[in-house]
Design a protein around this motif. Structure first.
Motif, PDB file in Angstrom:
ATOM      1  N   HIS A  33       0.871  -1.189   0.000  1.00 30.35           N
ATOM      2  CA  HIS A  33       0.000   0.000   0.000  1.00 30.35           C
ATOM      3  C   HIS A  33       0.894   1.222   0.000  1.00 30.35           C
ATOM      4  N   GLY A  34       0.308   2.391  -0.242  1.00 28.65           N
ATOM      5  CA  GLY A  34       1.044   3.634  -0.136  1.00 28.65           C
ATOM      6  C   GLY A  34       0.890   4.217   1.259  1.00 28.65           C
ATOM      7  N   ILE A  35       1.217   5.504   1.379  1.00 26.15           N
ATOM      8  CA  ILE A  35       1.104   6.202   2.669  1.00 26.15           C
ATOM      9  C   ILE A  35       0.382   7.523   2.439  1.00 26.15           C
ATOM     10  N   PRO A  36      -0.656   7.821   3.230  1.00 23.37           N
ATOM     11  CA  PRO A  36      -1.322   9.121   3.082  1.00 23.37           C
ATOM     12  C   PRO A  36      -0.325  10.254   3.340  1.00 23.37           C
ATOM     13  N   GLY A  37      -0.428  11.314   2.562  1.00 25.06           N
ATOM     14  CA  GLY A  37       0.475  12.439   2.767  1.00 25.06           C
ATOM     15  C   GLY A  37       0.422  13.408   1.612  1.00 25.06           C
ATOM     16  N   ASP A  38       1.182  14.464   1.752  1.00 30.25           N
ATOM     17  CA  ASP A  38       1.200  15.530   0.754  1.00 30.25           C
ATOM     18  C   ASP A  38       2.325  15.279  -0.237  1.00 30.25           C
ATOM     19  N   ALA A  39       1.954  15.039  -1.486  1.00 28.49           N
ATOM     20  CA  ALA A  39       2.950  14.795  -2.539  1.00 28.49           C
ATOM     21  C   ALA A  39       3.490  16.090  -3.123  1.00 28.49           C
ATOM     22  N   GLY A  40       3.023  17.238  -2.621  1.00 31.60           N
ATOM     23  CA  GLY A  40       3.513  18.522  -3.098  1.00 31.60           C
ATOM     24  C   GLY A  40       3.319  18.683  -4.591  1.00 31.60           C
ATOM     25  N   ASN A  41       4.371  19.157  -5.248  1.00 28.87           N
ATOM     26  CA  ASN A  41       4.316  19.359  -6.695  1.00 28.87           C
ATOM     27  C   ASN A  41       4.812  18.151  -7.483  1.00 28.87           C
ATOM     28  N   MET A  42       5.126  17.074  -6.776  1.00 29.18           N
ATOM     29  CA  MET A  42       5.659  15.889  -7.465  1.00 29.18           C
ATOM     30  C   MET A  42       4.572  15.143  -8.232  1.00 29.18           C
ATOM     31  N   LEU A  43       3.327  15.310  -7.810  1.00 34.21           N
ATOM     32  CA  LEU A  43       2.185  14.670  -8.466  1.00 34.21           C
ATOM     33  C   LEU A  43       1.036  15.671  -8.515  1.00 34.21           C
ATOM     34  N   PRO A  44       0.057  15.463  -9.378  1.00 36.20           N
ATOM     35  CA  PRO A  44      -1.112  16.349  -9.408  1.00 36.20           C
ATOM     36  C   PRO A  44      -1.767  16.450  -8.034  1.00 36.20           C
ATOM     37  N   ARG A  45      -2.444  17.566  -7.764  1.00 35.59           N
ATOM     38  CA  ARG A  45      -2.997  17.847  -6.440  1.00 35.59           C
ATOM     39  C   ARG A  45      -4.022  16.808  -5.996  1.00 35.59           C
ATOM     40  N   ALA A  46      -4.651  16.129  -6.923  1.00 39.71           N
ATOM     41  CA  ALA A  46      -5.657  15.126  -6.557  1.00 39.71           C
ATOM     42  C   ALA A  46      -5.065  14.040  -5.671  1.00 39.71           C
ATOM     43  N   TYR A  47      -3.796  13.726  -5.863  1.00 36.66           N
ATOM     44  CA  TYR A  47      -3.151  12.679  -5.062  1.00 36.66           C
ATOM     45  C   TYR A  47      -3.128  13.050  -3.586  1.00 36.66           C
ATOM     46  N   SER A  48      -2.837  14.306  -3.304  1.00 36.77           N
ATOM     47  CA  SER A  48      -2.776  14.753  -1.915  1.00 36.77           C
ATOM     48  C   SER A  48      -4.156  15.086  -1.361  1.00 36.77           C
ATOM     49  N   GLU A  49      -4.967  15.771  -2.151  1.00 33.18           N
ATOM     50  CA  GLU A  49      -6.268  16.247  -1.672  1.00 33.18           C
ATOM     51  C   GLU A  49      -7.266  15.116  -1.452  1.00 33.18           C
ATOM     52  N   HIS A  50      -7.133  14.029  -2.220  1.00 34.33           N
ATOM     53  CA  HIS A  50      -8.104  12.936  -2.121  1.00 34.33           C
ATOM     54  C   HIS A  50      -7.464  11.623  -1.667  1.00 34.33           C
ATOM     55  N   SER A  51      -6.300  11.743  -1.000  1.00 35.71           N
ATOM     56  CA  SER A  51      -5.616  10.588  -0.385  1.00 35.71           C
ATOM     57  C   SER A  51      -5.279   9.484  -1.372  1.00 35.71           C
ATOM     58  N   LEU A  52      -5.043   9.845  -2.628  1.00 34.43           N
ATOM     59  CA  LEU A  52      -4.613   8.830  -3.581  1.00 34.43           C
ATOM     60  C   LEU A  52      -3.195   8.343  -3.283  1.00 34.43           C
ATOM     61  N   THR A  53      -2.450   9.140  -2.505  1.00 38.14           N
ATOM     62  CA  THR A  53      -1.093   8.733  -2.142  1.00 38.14           C
ATOM     63  C   THR A  53      -1.088   7.437  -1.331  1.00 38.14           C
ATOM     64  N   GLN A  54      -2.181   7.159  -0.617  1.00 37.49           N
ATOM     65  CA  GLN A  54      -2.209   5.930   0.171  1.00 37.49           C
ATOM     66  C   GLN A  54      -2.491   4.690  -0.687  1.00 37.49           C
ATOM     67  N   HIS A  55      -2.831   4.907  -1.942  1.00 35.37           N
ATOM     68  CA  HIS A  55      -3.094   3.803  -2.869  1.00 35.37           C
ATOM     69  C   HIS A  55      -2.006   3.643  -3.937  1.00 35.37           C
ATOM     70  N   HIS A  56      -1.248   4.693  -4.196  1.00 31.34           N
ATOM     71  CA  HIS A  56      -0.344   4.746  -5.342  1.00 31.34           C
ATOM     72  C   HIS A  56       0.979   4.055  -5.012  1.00 31.34           C
ATOM     73  N   VAL A  57       1.301   2.985  -5.751  1.00 35.31           N
ATOM     74  CA  VAL A  57       2.516   2.203  -5.481  1.00 35.31           C
ATOM     75  C   VAL A  57       3.231   1.867  -6.784  1.00 35.31           C
ATOM     76  N   PRO A  58       4.548   1.637  -6.728  1.00 39.06           N
ATOM     77  CA  PRO A  58       5.274   1.193  -7.922  1.00 39.06           C
ATOM     78  C   PRO A  58       4.921  -0.255  -8.252  1.00 39.06           C
ATOM     79  N   LEU A  59       4.887  -0.573  -9.535  1.00 38.46           N
ATOM     80  CA  LEU A  59       4.723  -1.953  -9.992  1.00 38.46           C
ATOM     81  C   LEU A  59       5.746  -2.197 -11.094  1.00 38.46           C
ATOM     82  N   LEU A  60       6.676  -3.124 -10.835  1.00 37.67           N
ATOM     83  CA  LEU A  60       7.778  -3.374 -11.765  1.00 37.67           C
ATOM     84  C   LEU A  60       7.902  -4.865 -12.060  1.00 37.67           C
ATOM     85  N   PHE A  61       7.981  -5.199 -13.350  1.00 36.49           N
ATOM     86  CA  PHE A  61       8.289  -6.549 -13.805  1.00 36.49           C
ATOM     87  C   PHE A  61       9.707  -6.497 -14.372  1.00 36.49           C
TER      88      PHE A  61
END
Length: 658
Positions: free
Chosen positions: A508-536
């Protein structure tokens, strides 16, 4: 016991407890012979032994109540008249519960082939209909007579043992009473806890027997009922499932849609795979591996330089999301392909959901491994693993040479290195899962690594600006990258390396403020707690590529099978990402359990609403522009979100392993 000067009331508790332990064992034996059972009864020995521990817990609880009563002089079970009355009242209540629970348990098993569980209380909602069904199905009067007779018989046993002890002379002294009281209390504590160790005996230990029937035999109605009580409302609305079935069946590409049977089956035939030969698989589920804290979004703190190098050489999905927040929910979604949409606790803790078809099980020729630095008693995940993945080699903290460093077991570095030693000796193809834990409070950096792992310092305001709450959290995140590097360096020296698909994803991710690194929706709507890397990652096999469409933990197993060319049956919601070329299917479902909010990410837009009604959110996940949906598009997003949610509720309880 007299020669040992054991207080008489403790003698009585012990004798009575042993008798009722034998009675509960006899009832377990009756259950086996009263219903269809395996011809080889010796195979049930582990179930009976585990059942003894579950029964001992029940006996321990009633015994503890009587013991504590004996510590209060006016309520002493033998010496005080009021105490005698309280004692027999307590045991009478217990005997009523024992008689009722086993009677209902046998009827429940006869009806559903499952031990008594909390869902039986749902019948109270339709009490009149339920009572008619019971009256028409069972010989109620005969059962009632047996119930009363059983209660009177057991009460007679209690009185008989009590009078026997009462006739014995008093031999205990004040000193011996204190000593035996302490010893007996400790014995009861162990009986109730179920084992000597960090984690108590849990219902999932029954499903660790890797056989649903054995699990049912091991449980008793008390354990199964109270373990499932929180999940009695964990159900689904079949009307809503059917309403959304046509859309979901088309969305998933179901082979033979059938709204009556609610068929979600997709059969994917075996092929040569990308390598043209059998591949090993190592799936790493990394604790709290949040994208906005990593180097992959150009975080100035450059926390994951090694992993970022791997991203340049692998197949990377930059917009991968976990359906829900939390390790148990993340592991569940990755393994099963179904979002854990339980509102209370988690699906892995739900006895009714423990039986799941998992694509990993379709890797029939592969040896299966699961490595965790701590214990899989956590969140009852052991039951999910061992019940659904036959012949799984499960490694936990006690199986390693490395010493524990904190509550989560051995360090991630040692976990990787210990796993590497095991995998390096394998002669057959293998599928291994390694689950890390150090990127989690208390954020331990082992003393043995402090000389080699570079300890960096940043001011608190800098840390906060780039997504970290403390220097300890920042170091632990960097330590994850360090551990992955040490593992890949060690693995690259082994024969299996060039024939292995390595897969990395955050639990899982971690709730928090992604600042300018990602669009504001990630911080304002807690998408940071869902957003994770996926690598094959398999440089000698997979050409590098980066995909930015929405993907999910649900898709991991299907994609692994596709790369490996494994034929599999898919009965849940995951999709093969490398074959998912239809933009309409490139979606990610999200649920914020605490906020009771469900949503979907599709075509660069995040749409969500509260399941209780209202609170609709629409936001861009690609930039900061405002989004205005037409009524038609709004309806499309709403329908897709609801379809995912209602289907997930259904599949949690209906994706049973055949």
């Amino acid at each position: 016991m007299q020669t040992l000067k054991v207080p008489r009331y403790i003698q009585w508790i012990v004798i009575t407890g042993i008798i009722f332990l034998l009675i509960m064992s006899l009832l377990r034996l009756i259950l086996v012979f009263a219903f269809p059972h395996p011809s080889d009864l010796s195979s049930l020995v582990p179930a009976f032994l585990l059942g003894l521990r579950f029964d001992l817990r029940v006996i321990g609880i009633i015994s503890l109540l009587t013991f504590l009563q004996g510590c209060i002089k006016p309520l002493h079970p033998i010496r005080a008249r009021r105490g005698v009355a309280v004692t027999f009242f307590t045991w009478s209540v217990f005997l009523v519960l024992l008689s009722l629970s086993y009677t209902i348990d046998f009827a429940h098993y006869a009806y559903l082939s499952q031990r008594l569980n909390g869902s039986v209380l749902n019948y109270v909602d339709d009490a009149k209909i339920s009572m008619k069904m019971v009256w028409q199905t069972y010989p109620v009067l005969l059962i009632l007579a047996g119930l009363i007779g059983g209660f009177l018989l057991m009460l007679g046993i209690v009185k008989l043992t009590y009078n026997h002890i009462l006739s014995k002379p008093i031999t205990s002294t004040r000193k011996s009473s204190v000593i035996w009281g302490i010893l007996f209390f400790l014995m009861l504590a162990v009986a109730i806890f179920g084992r000597v160790g960090q984690y108590p005996l849990r219902w999932s230990d029954a499903f660790g027997l890797s056989d649903d029937y054995k699990a049912q035999v091991a449980l008793n109605p008390f354990q199964s009922f109270f373990s499932s009580l929180n999940f009695r409302h964990s159900t689904y609305d079949q009307k809503l499932v059917r309403e959304h079935y046509p859309w979901m069946a088309q969305h998933l590409g179901v082979d033979n849609p059938n709204i009556d049977s609610l068929n979600y089956l997709r059969v994917v035939p075996a092929n040569a795979g990308v390598a043209g030969k059998p591949l090993n698989v190592v799936l790493v589920i990394a604790e709290s591996f949040s994208t906005y804290k990593s180097s992959m979004v150009a975080n100035p703190l450059n926390t994951t330089p090694f992993f970022n190098q791997m991203v340049q050489q692998g197949v990377y999905f930059s917009n991968c999301f976990t359906p829900a927040y939390g390790t148990a929910r993340g592991v569940w979604a990755t393994l099963t392909g179904t979002p854990d949409v339980q509102l209370y606790k988690t699906a892995s803790r739900n006895p009714a959901a423990v039986n799941q078809h998992i694509i990993m099980d379709d890797f029939a020729e592969h040896e299966k491994f699961y490595f965790l630095g701590g214990s899989t008693s956590w969140a009852n995940i052991r039951g999910v693993l061992t019940n659904n993945i036959p012949n799984l080699h499960l490694y936990e903290e006690e199986d390693y040479k490395a010493a524990k460093v904190d509550v989560w077991g051995i360090s991630d570095k040692n976990l990787f290195l210990e796993a590497n030693k095991v995998l390096a000796t394998q002669q057959k193809p293998f599928f291994a899962i390694i689950q890390t834990a150090d990127n989690h409070r208390p954020y331990t950096i082992p003393a043995e690594d402090k000389g080699k792992f570079e300890i960096k310092e940043y001011p608190q305001d800098t840390l906060q600006k780039y997504g970290f709450t403390s220097i300890e959290e920042y170091r632990a995140f960097r330590y994850t990258d360090y551990c992955i590097q040490k593992y890949m360096e060690a693995a690259s020296k082994e024969v299996y390396f060039n024939n292995t698909l390595f897969v990395f994803i955050g639990d899982h991710g971690i709730p928090g403020d992604a600042g300018n690194m990602l669009p504001r929706a990630y911080s304002e709507h807690s998408l940071t707690q869902h957003h994770v890397p996926l690598l094959f990652y398999a440089p000698s096999i997979l050409p590098p590529a980066t995909y930015d469409f929405a993907s999910s933990q649900l898709d991991v197993m299907a994609t692994i099978a596709g790369i490996c060319g494994i034929g599999y049956t898919n009965t849940t919601m995951g999709k093969d990402l490398l074959k998912n070329t239809d933009p309409a299917r490139q979606t990610a479902f999200l649920m914020n359990v605490d906020a009771r909010r469900i949503g979907i990410i599709f075509n660069g837009i995040y749409y969500s609403y509260n399941i209780k009604g209202g609170g609709e959110v629409v936001a861009s996940t690609t930039d900061n522009r405002p989004i205005q949906l037409t009524d038609s598009l709004r309806s499309t997003y709403r329908k897709a979100t609801e379809a995912y949610y209602q289907t997930a509720r259904y599949l949690l309880l209906n994706n049973r392993r055949k």
